[in-house]
Design an enzyme around this catalytic site. Structure first.
Site, mmCIF file in Angstrom:
data_model
loop_
_atom_site.group_PDB
_atom_site.id
_atom_site.type_symbol
_atom_site.label_atom_id
_atom_site.label_comp_id
_atom_site.label_asym_id
_atom_site.label_seq_id
_atom_site.Cartn_x
_atom_site.Cartn_y
_atom_site.Cartn_z
ATOM 1 N N GLU A 108 -14.535 1.430 5.119
ATOM 2 C CA GLU A 108 -14.051 0.231 5.141
ATOM 3 C C GLU A 108 -12.874 -0.159 5.683
ATOM 4 O OE1 GLU A 108 -13.958 -0.776 0.655
ATOM 5 O OE2 GLU A 108 -15.593 -0.071 0.329
ATOM 6 N N GLU A 128 -16.760 -11.942 -2.903
ATOM 7 C CA GLU A 128 -17.052 -11.606 -3.637
ATOM 8 C C GLU A 128 -16.794 -11.878 -5.157
ATOM 9 O OE1 GLU A 128 -18.900 -7.478 -3.808
ATOM 10 O OE2 GLU A 128 -18.099 -7.534 -1.641
ATOM 11 N N LYS A 171 -14.907 -9.962 -8.512
ATOM 12 C CA LYS A 171 -14.361 -8.448 -7.929
ATOM 13 C C LYS A 171 -13.197 -8.769 -9.021
ATOM 14 C CE LYS A 171 -14.159 -6.408 -4.136
ATOM 15 N NZ LYS A 171 -14.647 -4.739 -4.982
ATOM 16 N N GLU A 230 -9.178 -10.155 -3.372
ATOM 17 C CA GLU A 230 -9.565 -8.771 -3.889
ATOM 18 C C GLU A 230 -11.712 -10.054 -3.949
ATOM 19 O OE1 GLU A 230 -9.654 -5.739 -4.087
ATOM 20 O OE2 GLU A 230 -7.939 -6.216 -3.360
#
Length: 457
Positions: free
Chosen positions: A263, A317, A320, A326
């Site tokens: 990541e 997303e 999250k 985030e």
């Protein structure tokens, strides 16, 4: 730099991943902590359209495995932390999982890595003591099926696994993790599996702005940071963090284990205090990262060393937790439009035909299918343009004005040009994963009864 939010299609979203035999590759993490994402089938189409060949998921979701079957995309799947206890206790649990959740879809779905646990030292319920036994049981299950040479087993870590990361030569693992790190490293060395690390220069900059410059975090630094112990010069934080891992491994006499970045990335939006979370910075970081990786630059301590990297993440997303950033690491919005423009080739301008770089004096240009594009790529691009791209493709259906000539090149050119003209006739709107090219000579037959162009081939 492009503003990002108004762009509909990512520039040059092709050749994200190089062939496995040509050096380092860049992949993408497909996280699903959201309630508004496209179906896995549509995601697989999007990934294929952009010629992404390496994808990481965090579990073994059946719908995702089915969607990626027969795509040729190499998939990294995962055993979640919540399953580590059961996998570590009984070999039969690993055997059953492999038999029921993996084997039915393999090899049609090209699974190449299994991550057993993710950043376990960061999880609230530290499950680190279960990791190596679970990895061992998964490997044993693979050996029973003769797949242990084709599917590698490892586990991912945050940079917090180090007690010290600067200077890089002083990199050292946190002694509190020694109980599971040493047997894990022995496992990786014995089975030629990579040490997987999640690296985020963004956090280092956000949390230590007085010590870390933004340019250094973005691969844009004009000055160098010197490691006083080795004399090695660092122009970016990414390399420094990677070398800290290498030196930590060497300090424990593990010199053959390769490092893989599972990541990394940069958020495009954040809370008011997260001023560095912008589309421009995200674009800069990922663009420079891609160029750095696929050029096989290596690091100061390991020049020319292959380093495979996965960018986090494919989508924003919305579920999250945490700060606004985030939820904004994605390359795409859930509607499959791009968050900002990227050159995934790492080589600058899009590789187009000569005509693509010529514009008539009156500025009129068209977007057509490249003569070099494969039939599969053209079909994928048509599917995207006529679907998420919102092009009205009625005219190229049977019995409609632009159905003839009935071939993919003509149909693709109609869809490409429609999308191109609808979205400002910009370079980014004629990418289509490298299958579209701009021309200045009118390739069309205008149908007077319908306000559209039919491309003739």
């Amino acid at each position: 730099m492009p503003t990002g939010f108004s762009l509909i299609f990512a520039a040059s979203l092709f050749l994200l991943l190089l062939d496995c035999c040509s050096g380092s590759f860049v992949g993408v993490c497909y996280g699903r902590s959201a309630d508004d994402l496209p179906t896995p089938d549509k995601v697989a189409q999007l990934v294929q359209l952009h010629k992404i060949k390496y994808v990481r998921i965090y579990d073994s979701n059946i719908q995702v495995l089915k969607a990626f079957a027969n795509t040729g995309i190499e998939l990294m799947i995962g055993v979640p932390n919540s399953d580590l206890l059961s996998f570590s206790q009984f070999q039969s649990n690993a055997d059953s999982w492999l038999k029921n959740s993996v084997l039915p879809y393999y090899p049609a779905t090209k699974i190449t890595y299994i991550t057993v646990g993710a950043e376990v030292t960061e999880s609230p319920n530290n499950a680190s003591s279960f990791v190596v036994p679970a990895m061992t049981n998964v490997l044993t299950a693979l050996k029973k099926l003769g797949l242990h040479k084709k599917i590698k087993v490892s586990s991912t870590h945050s940079l917090g696994v180090l007690s010290r990361s600067f200077p890089p030569s002083a990199g050292a693992f946190n002694s509190s993790h020694a109980h599971f790190l040493k047997p894990m490293l022995e496992f990786l060395a014995e089975n030629q599996s990579p040490f997987m690390i999640d690296i985020y220069p963004y956090y280092a900059y956000r949390d230590s702005r007085s010590k870390v410059s933004l340019d250094y975090a973005l691969f844009d630094a004009s000055s160098e940071v010197i490691d006083p112990n080795t004399g090695l010069l660092y122009t970016n934080m990414f390399d420094a963090q990677i070398d800290a891992i290498y030196f930590a491994l060497m300090a424990l006499n593990f010199r053959t284990i390769k490092v893989m970045v599972t990541e990394t990335g940069w958020p495009s939006k954040g809370s008011p205090k997260e001023t560095a979370a912008t589309p421009d910075n995200a674009q800069t970081y990922n663009t420079n990262l891609i160029r750095h990786v696929i050029n096989n630059t290596g690091t100061p301590a390991k020049p020319g060393e292959e380093l495979d990297v996965y960018i986090f993440s494919l989508f924003n997303e919305n579920r999250k937790p945490g700060l606004e950033s985030e939820r904004n690491w994605g390359l795409f919005y859930p509607d499959q439009t791009s968050v900002y423009s990227l050159d995934f080739t790492g080589r600058g301008a899009v590789d187009m035909t000569t005509e693509a770089n010529i514009t008539k004096s009156n500025g009129t240009t068209w977007c057509i299918a490249s003569s070099k594009a494969s039939q599969i790529d053209l079909q994928n691009a048509i599917d995207w343009a006529c679907g998420p791209g919102n092009v009205d493709c009625t005219a190229i259906q049977p019995s409609q004005p632009c159905f003839e000539p009935d071939n993919l090149a003509s149909h693709a050119s109609f869809a490409f040009n429609s999308y191109y003209q609808q979205n400002g006739a910009s370079d980014v709107a004629c990418s289509f994963g490298g299958t579209g090219v701009k021309v200045d000579k009118d390739p069309s037959m205008f149908i007077t009864t319908h306000p559209q162009y039919c491309i003739l081939f």
